[in-house]
Design a protein around this motif. Structure first.
Motif, short mmCIF file in Angstrom:
data_model
loop_
_atom_site.label_atom_id
_atom_site.label_comp_id
_atom_site.label_asym_id
_atom_site.label_seq_id
_atom_site.Cartn_x
_atom_site.Cartn_y
_atom_site.Cartn_z
N MET A 88 0.83 -1.20 0.00
CA MET A 88 0.00 0.00 0.00
C MET A 88 0.86 1.26 0.00
O MET A 88 0.53 2.24 -0.67
CB MET A 88 -0.92 0.01 1.21
N ALA A 89 1.96 1.24 0.74
CA ALA A 89 2.86 2.39 0.76
C ALA A 89 3.47 2.61 -0.63
O ALA A 89 3.60 3.75 -1.07
CB ALA A 89 3.96 2.20 1.81
N GLU A 90 3.80 1.53 -1.30
CA GLU A 90 4.34 1.63 -2.66
C GLU A 90 3.28 2.19 -3.62
O GLU A 90 3.57 3.01 -4.48
CB GLU A 90 4.81 0.26 -3.15
N LYS A 91 2.05 1.72 -3.45
CA LYS A 91 0.95 2.18 -4.28
C LYS A 91 0.69 3.68 -4.06
O LYS A 91 0.44 4.42 -5.00
CB LYS A 91 -0.29 1.37 -3.89
N PHE A 92 0.78 4.10 -2.79
CA PHE A 92 0.58 5.52 -2.48
C PHE A 92 1.67 6.36 -3.13
O PHE A 92 1.42 7.44 -3.65
CB PHE A 92 0.54 5.76 -0.97
N SER A 93 2.88 5.85 -3.12
CA SER A 93 4.01 6.53 -3.76
C SER A 93 3.72 6.71 -5.25
O SER A 93 3.97 7.78 -5.82
CB SER A 93 5.26 5.70 -3.54
N VAL A 101 -3.93 4.93 -9.89
CA VAL A 101 -3.97 3.92 -8.83
C VAL A 101 -5.34 3.97 -8.17
O VAL A 101 -5.89 5.04 -7.97
CB VAL A 101 -2.88 4.22 -7.77
N GLU A 102 -5.87 2.80 -7.82
CA GLU A 102 -7.11 2.74 -7.07
C GLU A 102 -6.86 2.01 -5.76
O GLU A 102 -6.06 1.07 -5.72
CB GLU A 102 -8.20 2.02 -7.87
N LEU A 112 -6.31 12.27 -1.76
CA LEU A 112 -4.99 12.92 -1.78
C LEU A 112 -4.36 12.92 -3.17
O LEU A 112 -3.26 13.44 -3.35
CB LEU A 112 -4.06 12.21 -0.79
N SER A 113 -5.05 12.37 -4.15
CA SER A 113 -4.46 12.26 -5.50
C SER A 113 -4.12 13.62 -6.11
O SER A 113 -3.17 13.73 -6.86
CB SER A 113 -5.39 11.49 -6.43
N GLY A 114 -4.87 14.65 -5.76
CA GLY A 114 -4.61 15.98 -6.31
C GLY A 114 -3.33 16.62 -5.79
O GLY A 114 -2.83 17.59 -6.37
#
Length: 147
Positions: A88-93, A101-102, A112-114
């Motif tokens: 999940m941390a990698e995905k957030f990165s 990413v979803e 937080l995508s913006g």
């Protein structure tokens, strides 16, 4: 514009009503990180049992982006295996790099995508997630930094 407004509301809700703010009494993995650029700081505590995050708490201070991101992250990783938490941390990165990413049932995180449109704020959003990555690595899981 309506989606941006919704995202702003989600971020402000997590900032004003943070989930999992506080400390774990004992036996936790603790990671302290700060962002010297803007002064955000976080102390993340993970309670790990049988390879899973049974509890996650944070303390610290910072802007609405860093504190809401910490709130969302601690919600997201509870009950997950260390490998899932690291993924999940990698995905957030990847999300912060503008990659599509979803987060499945964790749509709050997508609010937080913006942030990736504002390079100076990316470090604010990723602070808690970097602490998570370090905490997982300290347990011998995930990949070493610099991959």
């Amino acid at each position: 514009m309506q989606l941006d407004d919704l995202y702003r509301r989600v971020i402000m809700d997590h900032y004003k009503n943070p989930r999992n703010r506080g400390t774990i009494d004992e036996g936790s993995v603790t990671v302290n990180l700060n962002n010297p650029t803007c002064g955000d700081r976080i102390s993340l505590q993970l309670q790990v049992e049988d390879g899973k995050v049974s509890d996650a708490r944070f303390t610290g201070e910072g802007c609405s982006i860093s504190m809401s991101s910490a709130s969302m992250m601690t919600e997201a990783v509870k009950g997950r295996t260390l490998d899932d938490a690291y993924a999940m941390a990698e995905k957030f990165s990847a999300l912060m790099k503008g990659e599509p990413v979803e987060f499945d049932e964790l749509e709050d995180i997508e609010a937080l995508s913006g942030v990736n449109k504002f390079p100076a704020r990316i470090k604010c959003a990723t602070l808690a997630w970097n602490a998570l990555r370090k905490g997982v690595e300290s347990q011998g899981q995930g990949k070493p930094e610099g991959h």
